[in-house]
Write an enzyme that holds these catalytic residues in place. Structure first.
Site, PDB file in Angstrom:
ATOM      1  N   GLU A  36      -7.185 -11.469  -8.250  1.00 26.00           N
ATOM      2  CA  GLU A  36      -5.723 -11.441  -8.210  1.00 26.00           C
ATOM      3  C   GLU A  36      -5.138 -11.321  -9.618  1.00 26.00           C
ATOM      4  O   GLU A  36      -4.165 -10.585  -9.836  1.00 26.00           O
ATOM      5  CB  GLU A  36      -5.189 -12.706  -7.527  1.00 26.00           C
ATOM      6  CG  GLU A  36      -5.435 -12.765  -6.029  1.00 26.00           C
ATOM      7  CD  GLU A  36      -4.648 -11.710  -5.277  1.00 26.00           C
ATOM      8  OE1 GLU A  36      -3.483 -11.439  -5.646  1.00 26.00           O
ATOM      9  OE2 GLU A  36      -5.195 -11.133  -4.327  1.00 26.00           O
TER      10      GLU A  36
ATOM     11  N   CYS B 182       2.210   5.402   9.183  1.00 27.18           N
ATOM     12  CA  CYS B 182       2.568   3.997   8.957  1.00 27.18           C
ATOM     13  C   CYS B 182       2.857   3.282  10.270  1.00 27.18           C
ATOM     14  O   CYS B 182       3.629   3.792  11.099  1.00 27.18           O
ATOM     15  CB  CYS B 182       3.779   3.906   8.032  1.00 27.18           C
ATOM     16  SG  CYS B 182       4.311   2.212   7.703  1.00 27.18           S
TER      17      CYS B 182
ATOM     18  N   CYS C 110      11.438   1.547  10.431  1.00 17.92           N
ATOM     19  CA  CYS C 110      11.667   1.530   8.983  1.00 17.92           C
ATOM     20  C   CYS C 110      13.050   2.097   8.649  1.00 17.92           C
ATOM     21  O   CYS C 110      13.356   3.254   8.951  1.00 17.92           O
ATOM     22  CB  CYS C 110      10.583   2.323   8.264  1.00 17.92           C
ATOM     23  SG  CYS C 110      10.802   2.420   6.465  1.00 17.92           S
TER      24      CYS C 110
ATOM     25  N   CYS D  54       2.423   2.999   2.005  1.00 18.87           N
ATOM     26  CA  CYS D  54       3.796   2.848   1.509  1.00 18.87           C
ATOM     27  C   CYS D  54       3.786   2.832  -0.020  1.00 18.87           C
ATOM     28  O   CYS D  54       4.219   1.883  -0.666  1.00 18.87           O
ATOM     29  CB  CYS D  54       4.411   1.563   2.068  1.00 18.87           C
ATOM     30  SG  CYS D  54       6.210   1.471   1.859  1.00 18.87           S
TER      31      CYS D  54
ATOM     32  N   CYS E 141       4.381   8.248   5.549  1.00 11.45           N
ATOM     33  CA  CYS E 141       5.173   7.625   6.619  1.00 11.45           C
ATOM     34  C   CYS E 141       4.675   7.988   8.006  1.00 11.45           C
ATOM     35  O   CYS E 141       4.808   7.180   8.943  1.00 11.45           O
ATOM     36  CB  CYS E 141       6.639   8.021   6.463  1.00 11.45           C
ATOM     37  SG  CYS E 141       7.389   7.469   4.909  1.00 11.45           S
TER      38      CYS E 141
END
Length: 341
Positions: A27, A192, A198, A182, A189
């Site tokens: 991370e 997605c 959206c 995204c 898209c």
């Protein structure tokens, strides 16, 4: 979550473990850094420091050396400090709650939540760059996500959307969605799972959302860096612990002084004429640095240097030296000494 199970990322090195040390390391490395860049650093880091106790016991120079080239070096200094805090204050066991994890050096709310969710199944939201982008587009949220009011709204929304169970899979799905579909530009898209609802796609605003950071022309600074070479080594200076390149070895800078005069004053010798090396530019987050390197050749290293922060570094041992990226580029491109090919 259904989409992630079939189409998400499953083979990244840090996805094969629930060890908080390894998840935390990934991370931190992934902050403002691409996955393909991080993977070899992550693997080398764990080879050198397989346990958090190994990292805590290492000298900071060794940690910075392995981090060299990854940038944003405060991450490495904080990583080292946090490992020492885990050993000293938590008996070597990583804290289990997001609130406790966020109390460690260099770990923010989102990173702490990701560790707690992935490793300990705590039901907490995250809000990294990928998640901010997904939420802003899916819900049509206006305003730069870095502004406090917008960020607070996103945190509230991220919390409301948490599923009752399987939070680790859900958070991984958010990350994967932002990283693979995204994306900042040219989002996919049509593939997605959120496309039907959206707002940005419905209104043709995927290029506008999230709202970009207000543009400012970054200031430019100039630096004259001096490469003092003798017997296959160069003189480097340990930077102060805080600030730009904190704790790294960097080339000394002559400031506004004539390079030959500066070398004479600091080393107590009269050098030959400095040679200008190719200039280069390095962009930081808040400014751009224009660097003019100068090469000064000496027959032999002087018997003394200015103070205890200066080091002679062998040029054939640069691989793990803790060097900033532009300094490494300058040294790797040095011409051979006069009379050699």
């Amino acid at each position: 979550m259904t989409w992630q199970a079939e189409h998400g990322r499953h083979d990244l090195p840090w996805q094969q473990t629930r060890d908080p040390y390894r998840v935390w390391l990934s991370e931190i490395m992934l902050q403002q850094t691409r996955v393909e860049t991080v993977i070899p650093y992550y693997q080398r880091f764990l080879e050198r420091f397989p346990r958090i106790a190994d990292l805590a016991a290492a000298p900071q120079e060794a940690v910075l050396g392995l981090w060299s080239g990854l940038g944003y070096y405060a991450r490495a200094r904080n990583l080292h400090a946090a490992a020492q805090a885990v050993v000293a204050e938590h008996g070597g066991q990583f804290p289990r709650s997001a609130a406790e994890i966020a109390g460690l050096p260099g770990i923010g709310r989102s990173t702490a939540a990701a560790i707690a969710a992935f490793c300990f199944d705590e039901r907490v939201p995250i809000l990294d760059g990928n998640v901010k982008r997904v939420l802003c587009r899916a819900f049509g949220i206006e305003g730069f996500p870095g502004e406090r009011a917008v960020e607070q709204r996103l945190w509230a929304l991220a919390g409301e959307l948490l599923p009752p169970a399987g939070v680790g899979r859900y958070i991984q799905a958010q990350m994967d969605l932002g990283a693979t579909l995204c994306t900042r530009s040219n989002p996919a898209c049509t593939r997605c799972p959120l496309a039907d609802g959206c707002v940005a796609l419905r209104d043709g605003r995927t290029a506008e959302l999230p709202t970009a950071r207000p543009r400012k022309t970054p200031p430019r600074r100039a630096s004259s860096m001096v490469v003092i070479r003798a017997d296959g080594a160069v003189l480097l200076e340990r930077r102060p612990p805080a600030g730009i390149w904190g704790g790294l070895l960097a080339l000394p800078e002559s400031g506004a002084r004539d390079v030959a005069d500066w070398v004479g004053a600091y080393l107590g010798i009269k050098p030959g004429a400095p040679v200008a090396l190719p200039a280069l530019t390095h962009a930081f987050t808040h400014f751009v640095l224009d660097i003019q390197p100068w090469l000064v050749e000496l027959d032999a290293p002087p018997t003394a240097v200015h103070d205890g922060t200066w080091y002679w570094q062998n040029l054939d041992q640069l691989a793990e030296a803790p060097l900033p990226t532009p300094v490494r580029a300058i040294l790797n491109a040095l011409p051979p000494p006069a009379g050699r090919v």
